[in-house]
Design a protein around this motif. Sequence first.
Motif, PDB file in Angstrom:
ATOM      1  N   HIS A   3       0.987  -1.303  -0.076  1.00 46.95           N
ATOM      2  CA  HIS A   3       0.043   0.059  -0.062  1.00 46.95           C
ATOM      3  C   HIS A   3       0.712   1.139  -0.019  1.00 46.95           C
ATOM      4  CE1 HIS A   3       0.643  -0.512   4.165  1.00 46.95           C
ATOM      5  NE2 HIS A   3       0.535   0.525   4.588  1.00 46.95           N
ATOM      6  N   ILE A  19       2.362   3.179  -4.013  1.00 48.66           N
ATOM      7  CA  ILE A  19       1.784   4.323  -4.823  1.00 48.66           C
ATOM      8  C   ILE A  19       2.370   5.799  -4.257  1.00 48.66           C
ATOM      9  CG2 ILE A  19      -0.254   4.657  -3.282  1.00 48.66           C
ATOM     10  CD1 ILE A  19      -1.769   4.886  -5.968  1.00 48.66           C
ATOM     11  N   PHE A  75     -13.722  -0.356  -8.649  1.00 48.45           N
ATOM     12  CA  PHE A  75     -14.498  -1.113  -7.419  1.00 48.45           C
ATOM     13  C   PHE A  75     -16.010  -1.048  -8.088  1.00 48.45           C
ATOM     14  CE2 PHE A  75     -10.969   1.152  -5.360  1.00 48.45           C
ATOM     15  CZ  PHE A  75     -10.181  -0.021  -5.169  1.00 48.45           C
ATOM     16  N   ALA A 127     -12.349   3.611   1.667  1.00 47.81           N
ATOM     17  CA  ALA A 127     -11.558   2.640   1.864  1.00 47.81           C
ATOM     18  C   ALA A 127     -11.958   1.452   2.286  1.00 47.81           C
ATOM     19  CB  ALA A 127     -10.493   3.089   2.822  1.00 47.81           C
ATOM     20  N   MET A 166      -6.936  -6.115  -3.507  1.00 53.86           N
ATOM     21  CA  MET A 166      -5.674  -5.808  -4.210  1.00 53.86           C
ATOM     22  C   MET A 166      -5.564  -4.250  -4.854  1.00 53.86           C
ATOM     23  SD  MET A 166      -4.342  -9.446  -6.182  1.00 53.86           S
ATOM     24  CE  MET A 166      -2.753  -8.660  -6.881  1.00 53.86           C
ATOM     25  N   ALA A 202      -7.385  -2.088  -3.995  1.00 51.75           N
ATOM     26  CA  ALA A 202      -7.445  -1.149  -2.816  1.00 51.75           C
ATOM     27  C   ALA A 202      -5.834  -0.750  -2.296  1.00 51.75           C
ATOM     28  CB  ALA A 202      -8.333  -1.554  -1.564  1.00 51.75           C
ATOM     29  N   GLN A 203      -5.128  -1.616  -2.202  1.00 54.85           N
ATOM     30  CA  GLN A 203      -3.702  -1.692  -1.637  1.00 54.85           C
ATOM     31  C   GLN A 203      -2.930  -0.945  -2.830  1.00 54.85           C
ATOM     32  OE1 GLN A 203      -1.908  -5.042   0.422  1.00 54.85           O
ATOM     33  NE2 GLN A 203      -3.520  -6.153  -0.428  1.00 54.85           N
ATOM     34  N   ALA A 204      -3.234  -1.116  -4.055  1.00 53.84           N
ATOM     35  CA  ALA A 204      -2.641  -0.270  -5.127  1.00 53.84           C
ATOM     36  C   ALA A 204      -2.993   0.867  -5.038  1.00 53.84           C
ATOM     37  CB  ALA A 204      -2.831  -0.961  -6.428  1.00 53.84           C
ATOM     38  N   CYS A 205      -4.136   1.447  -4.461  1.00 53.69           N
ATOM     39  CA  CYS A 205      -4.404   2.916  -4.445  1.00 53.69           C
ATOM     40  C   CYS A 205      -4.038   3.462  -3.038  1.00 53.69           C
ATOM     41  CB  CYS A 205      -5.924   2.835  -4.343  1.00 53.69           C
ATOM     42  SG  CYS A 205      -6.788   2.550  -6.046  1.00 53.69           S
ATOM     43  N   GLY A 206      -3.249   2.597  -2.278  1.00 54.06           N
ATOM     44  CA  GLY A 206      -2.765   3.048  -0.943  1.00 54.06           C
ATOM     45  C   GLY A 206      -3.346   2.803   0.309  1.00 54.06           C
ATOM     46  N   VAL A 207      -4.572   1.924   0.213  1.00 54.47           N
ATOM     47  CA  VAL A 207      -5.011   1.663   1.172  1.00 54.47           C
ATOM     48  C   VAL A 207      -4.594   0.449   1.997  1.00 54.47           C
ATOM     49  CG1 VAL A 207      -7.315   0.758   2.156  1.00 54.47           C
ATOM     50  CG2 VAL A 207      -7.499   2.219   0.136  1.00 54.47           C
ATOM     51  N   SER A 208      -4.405   0.803   3.263  1.00 51.52           N
ATOM     52  CA  SER A 208      -3.453  -0.384   4.194  1.00 51.52           C
ATOM     53  C   SER A 208      -4.616  -1.200   4.636  1.00 51.52           C
ATOM     54  CB  SER A 208      -2.863   0.375   5.312  1.00 51.52           C
ATOM     55  OG  SER A 208      -2.736  -0.554   6.352  1.00 51.52           O
ATOM     56  N   TYR A 220      -7.212  -0.296   7.896  1.00 53.83           N
ATOM     57  CA  TYR A 220      -8.628   0.072   7.969  1.00 53.83           C
ATOM     58  C   TYR A 220      -9.398  -1.089   8.379  1.00 53.83           C
ATOM     59  CZ  TYR A 220      -7.642   4.499   5.705  1.00 53.83           C
ATOM     60  OH  TYR A 220      -7.321   5.757   5.613  1.00 53.83           O
TER      61      TYR A 220
END
Lengths: 259, 328
Positions: free
Chosen positions: A75, A78, A92, B180, B189, B191-197, B201
Motif C-alpha cells: 500500500h 503508490i 470497485f 477505503a 488488491m 485497494a492496496q494499489a491505491c494506497g489503502v492499508s 482500515y
Amino acid sequence: MSEHLLAASGLTKRFGGLTAVDGVEFHVDEGEIVGLIGPNGAGKTTVFNLISRFLEPTAGAITFDGVDLLRVPPHKVIGLGIARTFQNLGLFPYMTVRDNLLVGRHNQFHGRILSLAVGVGRREERAAAAEVGEMLDAFGLGALGGAPASMLPYGSQKAVELIRALMAKPRLVLLDEPVAGMNATETQTMGQFIRRVREERGVTVLLVEHDMSLVMEICDRIVVLDFGRKIAEGTPREIQTNPRVVEAYLGQEVDRAQV
Amino acid sequence: MKRPIFWAVVIVLLAMAPFVLRSYNLYLLNLAAVKIIAAIGLALLTGYTGQLSIGHAGFLAIGAYGTALLAQHFGLPFWVGIPVAGFISGLAGFILLIPALRLTAIYLAIATLAFGTAVAEALPRWAAVTGGYQGMRVPRASFFGINVQNDVAMYYLALAMTVLLLLVARNIVRSRVGRAFVAIRDKSMAAQACGVSLAKYKALAFFVSALYAGLAGGLYAHVVGYISPAEFGLAKSIDLFIMIALGGMASLPGPVLGALFLTYLPHWLSGFRGLQSIIYGASLIGVVVFMPFGIWGFVRKWTAPDKVQSLPKPLRAAVAFVRGGGGA
C-alpha cells in the motif's frame, strides 16, 4: 547506481517448482513508454505483481528512483509514485466513477479519522472531487461521474481505471493489458490516451499488452519475456525483426513441447 | 420537501414522542434505538468493509457489563460510563483483527462466532464480577443528582445517541475512510494499489463497529436496568446480522429499518399466540425472497431506480449463509 526510474535486476520468482520469472533484468527511464510483451505465461503479470509488492521475489532487486522497492509494503508503493491498473479491471464495481477516482487519491488525503467523523477536515476531499470532474471532462467521460463503475461500457471502465491511476499523480504507471477485449476503435482511443498521459502529464508508462499493433505504435522500447526469461529488448523495429521473438510468438510447437 | 427540512420535522416529531406515547411504547423505542446503534456498527463492518461478524453480541455484552460495573464500582455516571465502556468494547474489537488479517468470508465468521461464544460463556462463569447466571442490577442513572432512570429520560438519551451516531457513521462512509472500507470489500488488491492499508482500515472498521456495539450495550444496560448473560448469546448476534441483511447492509438507512422491523414485528405478532414464530419466520423469508437487496434496496427501487445497484457479491454469499444455503 540508478539513473533509471525503475530498474530490476536478477528478478526471479518461483512458485514451488515453477519458475515464473527467471533472472529478469530491465529498466524504465523517465518519460519512456516501455512495453513488456511475451506469449501467455511468460511472466509479465508476475513482474507487475512483483513491482506492486503483491508478490515477494525469490531473488533479485527492484529499485525505483534509487529506492529499494522490496522494503516497501504494497500500500505504500503508490506513495513512491507508482500507480497501476489491473488485467481484469481493478475498479470497485459498486462505487460511483467519482468515488473510484477519489480512492485513487487516497494516499494524499490527510484528514484524520476523528475530524472526518465529526464532519470537518474534508476540504481536501472536496477539492479532489472538483479535480475528478476536470479529469473526466478532459478524457471525455464527464457525464459518467455519478454512475456506478460496473454500469459503464467495458472500454470506458478501462479508461476510468487509468484515470484513477493518474489521480495519485504518479511518476510511473503500470498498465496491465490496457486494451484487452477492446475493438479496433477503442484500442485506437486508448492508445492516444496513453500517449497523452505521457505527453501532457509527463508520466512514464510500463505496459503489458498482447495487441502488437498498439505496442509497436506507442512504445519507445520493448522488453520481451518468454518462459520467465528476457529474450530480447529494443525498439519496436528491432523487436519485429528479432528471430528469437518471432520464434517465441510463432513458435516451433514440436520444440516447445519437448522443453 | 427539501432534505434538511424533512429531517428537522422528523427530529421534532421524535422529540415530541414522550408527550404522546405511553411509557411502554417509549421503552420499545428505546430498545429499538439500542438495536439501531448496534446494527449501524455491524453494517459498517460487514456491509461496508465486507468483514462478516456473527459474534457482535460479545461487544454488546462488554458495553453493557462495562457500563454497569463502572457505575457500580467507580460510581461513574451514565454519561461517562457508557462512552468509556463503549471505548473498551472498541479496543476489544482489535481481538477480531487477528483472525481478520488472515481469514475472509465464512472463515472469519466462524472466528467471530468463537469470540461471541467465548464472551457469552465467560459471563456466567465469572460470577464474582458479573453476578453469574442471575445477572446484575444496573445502578440507577442520575444526572447531577437527579434520578433519570425512567423511560422518558432514557428516550431522550437514546434519541440523542442514535442521531449522533448516525451522523458520525454518515460522515465516515462519505469520507476517504468509508471509500477505503468499500474498496477493501470489493477488491482488496486494487485497494492496496491505491494506497489503502488493509491492516489499518480493517483495524479501524473493527474498532468503530465494536465501539458502536459497546455504546449500544451501555444504553441497553440503562434502558433495561438489569442485565444477564442470556441476553448476549449467539441468538443476539444472529439477530443483529439478520437486521442488516434485511434492511440492506451496505447502507445506513438499511440497518435502521432492519432494526425497527425486528423490534416491532415480534411485538405486532404477540397477539397471534402459537402462530407467532411461524408468521415471524415466514415474513423474514418473504423479505429476503422479495426484497433481495433489503428493505432499503426495495424502497430505493421505487424512489431512485437509477441508483439501485445489486448487492455486492460477498454480501450475497452472506445472505445465502443466513438463509442456510451455504455459499462461497
